[in-house]
Design a protein around this motif. Structure first.
Motif, PDB file in Angstrom:
ATOM      1  N   GLU A 281       0.844  -1.182   0.000  1.00 48.35           N
ATOM      2  CA  GLU A 281       0.000   0.000   0.000  1.00 48.35           C
ATOM      3  C   GLU A 281       0.892   1.249   0.000  1.00 48.35           C
ATOM      4  O   GLU A 281       2.106   1.175   0.218  1.00 48.35           O
ATOM      5  N   ILE A 282       0.250   2.414  -0.218  1.00 48.08           N
ATOM      6  CA  ILE A 282       0.957   3.693  -0.296  1.00 48.08           C
ATOM      7  C   ILE A 282       0.509   4.554   0.875  1.00 48.08           C
ATOM      8  O   ILE A 282      -0.689   4.788   1.065  1.00 48.08           O
ATOM      9  N   ILE A 283       1.468   5.023   1.667  1.00 49.45           N
ATOM     10  CA  ILE A 283       1.169   5.834   2.851  1.00 49.45           C
ATOM     11  C   ILE A 283       1.809   7.199   2.672  1.00 49.45           C
ATOM     12  O   ILE A 283       3.012   7.286   2.364  1.00 49.45           O
ATOM     13  N   PHE A 284       1.051   8.280   2.849  1.00 46.82           N
ATOM     14  CA  PHE A 284       1.602   9.626   2.693  1.00 46.82           C
ATOM     15  C   PHE A 284       0.769  10.611   3.494  1.00 46.82           C
ATOM     16  O   PHE A 284      -0.369  10.330   3.873  1.00 46.82           O
ATOM     17  N   ILE A 297      -3.778   6.149   3.468  1.00 47.50           N
ATOM     18  CA  ILE A 297      -3.306   4.868   2.966  1.00 47.50           C
ATOM     19  C   ILE A 297      -4.149   4.531   1.739  1.00 47.50           C
ATOM     20  O   ILE A 297      -5.375   4.499   1.802  1.00 47.50           O
ATOM     21  N   LEU A 298      -3.465   4.287   0.624  1.00 47.65           N
ATOM     22  CA  LEU A 298      -4.134   3.892  -0.607  1.00 47.65           C
ATOM     23  C   LEU A 298      -3.759   2.469  -0.980  1.00 47.65           C
ATOM     24  O   LEU A 298      -2.606   2.056  -0.819  1.00 47.65           O
ATOM     25  N   LYS A 299      -4.718   1.742  -1.516  1.00 42.69           N
ATOM     26  CA  LYS A 299      -4.427   0.443  -2.102  1.00 42.69           C
ATOM     27  C   LYS A 299      -3.790   0.637  -3.480  1.00 42.69           C
ATOM     28  O   LYS A 299      -3.771   1.738  -4.020  1.00 42.69           O
ATOM     29  N   ASN A 300      -3.296  -0.469  -4.055  1.00 45.37           N
ATOM     30  CA  ASN A 300      -2.601  -0.341  -5.330  1.00 45.37           C
ATOM     31  C   ASN A 300      -3.544  -0.102  -6.508  1.00 45.37           C
ATOM     32  O   ASN A 300      -3.084   0.085  -7.637  1.00 45.37           O
ATOM     33  N   ASP A 301      -4.840  -0.081  -6.251  1.00 42.94           N
ATOM     34  CA  ASP A 301      -5.799   0.277  -7.301  1.00 42.94           C
ATOM     35  C   ASP A 301      -6.322   1.697  -7.132  1.00 42.94           C
ATOM     36  O   ASP A 301      -7.272   2.105  -7.800  1.00 42.94           O
ATOM     37  N   GLY A 302      -5.727   2.461  -6.205  1.00 41.08           N
ATOM     38  CA  GLY A 302      -6.116   3.849  -6.000  1.00 41.08           C
ATOM     39  C   GLY A 302      -7.281   4.056  -5.069  1.00 41.08           C
ATOM     40  O   GLY A 302      -7.702   5.202  -4.862  1.00 41.08           O
ATOM     41  N   THR A 303      -7.815   2.983  -4.466  1.00 43.07           N
ATOM     42  CA  THR A 303      -8.905   3.129  -3.502  1.00 43.07           C
ATOM     43  C   THR A 303      -8.340   3.331  -2.102  1.00 43.07           C
ATOM     44  O   THR A 303      -7.200   2.949  -1.810  1.00 43.07           O
ATOM     45  N   VAL A 304      -9.158   3.910  -1.241  1.00 42.91           N
ATOM     46  CA  VAL A 304      -8.731   4.255   0.113  1.00 42.91           C
ATOM     47  C   VAL A 304      -8.812   3.022   1.013  1.00 42.91           C
ATOM     48  O   VAL A 304      -9.799   2.274   0.987  1.00 42.91           O
ATOM     49  N   TYR A 305      -7.783   2.814   1.822  1.00 41.04           N
ATOM     50  CA  TYR A 305      -7.743   1.690   2.744  1.00 41.04           C
ATOM     51  C   TYR A 305      -8.764   1.903   3.865  1.00 41.04           C
ATOM     52  O   TYR A 305      -8.983   3.033   4.303  1.00 41.04           O
ATOM     53  N   PRO A 306      -9.408   0.821   4.351  1.00 40.94           N
ATOM     54  CA  PRO A 306     -10.437   0.982   5.386  1.00 40.94           C
ATOM     55  C   PRO A 306      -9.922   1.713   6.626  1.00 40.94           C
ATOM     56  O   PRO A 306      -8.788   1.514   7.066  1.00 40.94           O
ATOM     57  N   ASN A 307     -10.765   2.563   7.192  1.00 43.31           N
ATOM     58  CA  ASN A 307     -10.512   3.328   8.417  1.00 43.31           C
ATOM     59  C   ASN A 307      -9.522   4.466   8.226  1.00 43.31           C
ATOM     60  O   ASN A 307      -9.062   5.051   9.213  1.00 43.31           O
ATOM     61  N   TRP A 308      -9.183   4.772   6.990  1.00 48.18           N
ATOM     62  CA  TRP A 308      -8.300   5.893   6.693  1.00 48.18           C
ATOM     63  C   TRP A 308      -9.008   6.843   5.737  1.00 48.18           C
ATOM     64  O   TRP A 308      -9.957   6.436   5.081  1.00 48.18           O
ATOM     65  N   PRO A 309      -8.588   8.121   5.720  1.00 47.02           N
ATOM     66  CA  PRO A 309      -7.411   8.739   6.340  1.00 47.02           C
ATOM     67  C   PRO A 309      -7.626   9.080   7.813  1.00 47.02           C
ATOM     68  O   PRO A 309      -8.751   9.033   8.311  1.00 47.02           O
ATOM     69  N   LYS A 310      -6.519   9.446   8.471  1.00 45.82           N
ATOM     70  CA  LYS A 310      -6.538   9.914   9.854  1.00 45.82           C
ATOM     71  C   LYS A 310      -6.205  11.404   9.863  1.00 45.82           C
ATOM     72  O   LYS A 310      -5.290  11.852   9.174  1.00 45.82           O
ATOM     73  N   ILE A 311      -6.947  12.157  10.648  1.00 45.38           N
ATOM     74  CA  ILE A 311      -6.805  13.611  10.696  1.00 45.38           C
ATOM     75  C   ILE A 311      -5.927  14.005  11.883  1.00 45.38           C
ATOM     76  O   ILE A 311      -6.081  13.470  12.988  1.00 45.38           O
ATOM     77  N   THR A 312      -5.009  14.919  11.650  1.00 43.33           N
ATOM     78  CA  THR A 312      -4.157  15.459  12.700  1.00 43.33           C
ATOM     79  C   THR A 312      -4.539  16.904  12.977  1.00 43.33           C
ATOM     80  O   THR A 312      -5.181  17.565  12.144  1.00 43.33           O
ATOM     81  N   ASP A 313      -4.137  17.401  14.131  1.00 41.43           N
ATOM     82  CA  ASP A 313      -4.525  18.753  14.522  1.00 41.43           C
ATOM     83  C   ASP A 313      -3.940  19.804  13.582  1.00 41.43           C
ATOM     84  O   ASP A 313      -4.579  20.828  13.307  1.00 41.43           O
ATOM     85  N   ASN A 314      -2.705  19.545  13.111  1.00 42.89           N
ATOM     86  CA  ASN A 314      -2.001  20.543  12.311  1.00 42.89           C
ATOM     87  C   ASN A 314      -1.398  19.882  11.066  1.00 42.89           C
ATOM     88  O   ASN A 314      -1.527  18.681  10.870  1.00 42.89           O
ATOM     89  N   TRP A 315      -0.732  20.651  10.248  1.00 46.63           N
ATOM     90  CA  TRP A 315      -0.204  20.167   8.985  1.00 46.63           C
ATOM     91  C   TRP A 315       0.801  19.022   9.175  1.00 46.63           C
ATOM     92  O   TRP A 315       1.554  19.010  10.159  1.00 46.63           O
TER      93      TRP A 315
END
Length: 592
Positions: A281-284, A297-315
């Motif tokens: 998978e691709i993590i960024f 986290i993206l799968k190799n077909d461009g779909t979003v991995y379950p339970n992601w993305p995760k939001i952070t307070d800042n950049w």
């Protein structure tokens, strides 16, 4: 003892030619690749906090002080064939190469005509069995260059390449399995960009370059994400993420357009098989124009991995750090966020790949984290620790620091480590520079601004046992090629112990792995008496290949390769070395 810290206010002159083409800068922010600042920045006067100050001893001859700036940290490598490793780091207009005593490696430093960008990369690009040093520089929209040098400092034929504006670090990967690594870089254009692949003879690889829809945002990642044994190239624009095969064809599902108002800046993609399905998978990370951050986290077909993305307070500017952090056999992901604030409000986050926060995380009350977080057992307790950059300074001493946290979020004893200068984008590296079994740390800090900038390069002796199998993320993007692939075997040349290798290495040898039994990592050592094509692979008891560790031309020498079997079940495995007419195999036992 206690000392006071002041948060650094970044001068725009540092970033005006290093990071961005043309933008409006704020002295109270770190702008993204388009020059925009986080609207949540809260600095109105210097931040003053207190922190305990411990220290580690520097090697004799360090720190080294060089005029200029540096980004994405140093690398370690073997440049002269002896057992010790050397340090490579880009500073300003110079490529520095140091021995363990602080002396210059013969033929170095090298001075170039344009400011250097990112970290050097180290790998064999011309197929002669000897690694080469690849660096990039920038100036304006058209004058950036790609440099390639032999270990003795001579340029490879056809280099430097006049390329154009390059963002961040070069990446090396053997795309066509011919024993020669290709060079992957980006090119910034007006409101757009391109990704290039160069061969070791300075020509462009067939099918490249490829356009992207906005300016490049980070270094690329290169690795097999769909399980076909052929590496793909993953690159970010400001608004999207692209994946091509080695011939420049987009994979189905890409480009992936970032949702909402999220944008990419500096957070290079990492590739990891997060669910043990034999594809990566691709993590960024990215940032919202409203001020929050995000980890995808993206799968190799461009779909979003379950339970992601995760939001952070800042950049999120940090490149994600992926590894087994808390010992539960489920991969984890660590990032830090960054905002400049009157009080320390940034955080260190850790989630497992299912999206659950690890116990003790996030760690709060930190200052802006910009560098990729390193992962490894740095205190010998058999557990993982996390090393981060923490961007403070004292007044007037300008002493920054690296912080370290245990797998449960508690501070590591004996830390922080003080540095003369700030550490923004100046990540450390973990290694054993003198091969004595003790962990060493390379780190740097910057003092001054613009023409008065200096980099202070440190080489610390931790006094702790060095176990390469317990160092998961030792250098920017996992290895000196910067390919961003988690759990890829790390090959280290340990050279010879004299000036005549042919007298010291009398034949091929494959040694028993250590430790054995092991869980989940072990080291395999071997020797080859002459240059040639080498393969090292691991098989199960049915003869099925489960891992390819080496498949390339290697020079005469002694080598160590780390094998991580976290995705395999307990049992007996066979590793096999083939070189010229020599073949040898041995058994090893994985116990979980």
């Amino acid at each position: 003892m206690k000392k006071s810290f002041l948060l650094l206010l970044i001068s725009p002159c540092i970033f005006s030619f290093i990071f961005f083409a043309s933008a409006v800068y704020s002295q109270q922010s770190i702008p993204d690749v388009m020059g925009f600042s986080n609207p949540k920045n809260k600095i109105t006067s210097p931040l003053n906090i207190e922190s305990s100050r411990d220290t580690l001893p520097n090697f004799p001859g360090f720190p080294k002080v060089v005029s200029g700036t540096t980004f994405e940290g140093p690398i370690y490598c073997n440049m002269d064939g002896d057992a010790d490793l050397e340090i490579l780091i880009n500073i300003g207009y110079t490529i520095q190469a140091y021995n363990k005593d602080g002396s210059n490696v013969p033929g170095w430093p090298i001075t170039v005509t344009l400011p250097l960008q990112g970290s050097p990369a180290f790998g064999d690009v011309d197929g002669d069995g000897q690694e080469d040093i690849i660096c990039v520089s920038i100036l304006g929209a058209s004058q950036g260059r790609v440099y390639a040098y032999k270990k003795n400092g001579t340029s490879l034929t056809g280099f430097p390449i006049v390329h154009g504006y390059i963002s961040r670090s070069p990446v090396l990967a053997d795309l066509n399995n011919d024993g020669k690594m290709e060079i992957i870089v980006n090119k910034r254009l007006s409101g757009a960009g391109e990704v290039y692949v160069y061969k070791g003879d300075a020509t462009i690889y067939p099918g490249w370059p490829k356009p992207i829809n906005h300016v490049p945002a980070s270094s690329s990642a290169v690795g097999d994400i769909n399980g076909d044994g052929i590496p793909e190239i993953v690159a970010e624009s400001y608004t999207s993420l692209y994946v091509w095969d080695r011939d420049g064809n987009l994979l189905p599902g890409f480009p992936f357009l970032l949702p909402g108002d999220y944008r990419n800046s500096y957070s290079s993609p990492v590739l990891a098989d997060v669910n043990n399905d034999n594809s990566r998978e691709i993590i960024f990370g990215s940032q919202s124009q409203s001020g929050t951050g995000c980890v995808h986290i993206l799968k190799n077909d461009g779909t979003v991995y379950p339970n992601w993305p995760k939001i952070t307070d800042n950049w999120v500017y940090t490149t994600p750090a992926v590894g087994l952090i808390n010992g539960d056999a489920i991969l984890d992901i660590a990032v830090g966020d960054q905002i400049l604030s009157q009080t320390p409000i940034d955080k260190l986050y850790c989630w497992d790949v299912n999206g659950n926060s690890l116990a003790g995380f996030p760690v709060s009350n930190l200052n802006a984290i910009n560098s990729q977080i390193l992962i490894g057992d740095i205190d010998g307790d058999a557990n993982m620790e996390l090393i981060i950059d923490d961007n403070n300074r004292t007044d007037p001493g300008e002493v920054g620091q690296y912080l370290a946290f245990n797998h449960d979020g508690t501070p590591v004893a004996g830390w922080p480590v003080p540095i003369n200068g700030w550490t923004m984008f100046n990540g450390p590296a973990l290694t054993d520079i003198d091969r004595n079994g003790i962990l060493d740390i390379i780190g740097s800090g910057q003092t001054g601004f613009g023409t008065t900038s200096n980099i202070n390069v440190n080489l610390w002796n931790t006094g702790k046992t060095y176990n390469p199998n317990r160092i998961i993320l030792p250098v920017f993007q996992y290895n000196v090629r910067h390919d961003g692939v988690y759990n890829s075997p790390t090959l280290v040349s340990i050279g010879t112990s004299g000036n005549n290798p042919s007298q010291l290495i009398t034949g091929y040898e494959l040694k028993q792995n250590f430790p054995n039994p092991f869980n989940p990592s072990t080291t395999i050592s071997f020797s080859i008496p002459k240059q040639g094509f080498v393969t090292l692979a691991v098989y199960d008891m049915l003869g099925k290949q489960v891992s390819s560790l080496i498949n390339e031309v290697k020079a005469t020498g002694n080598y160590e390769v780390s094998f991580n079997a976290s995705n395999l079940s307990s049992g007996i495995y066979i590793y096999k070395l083939s070189a010229e007419n020599f073949t040898a195999s041995k058994q090893m036992i994985l116990i979980k």
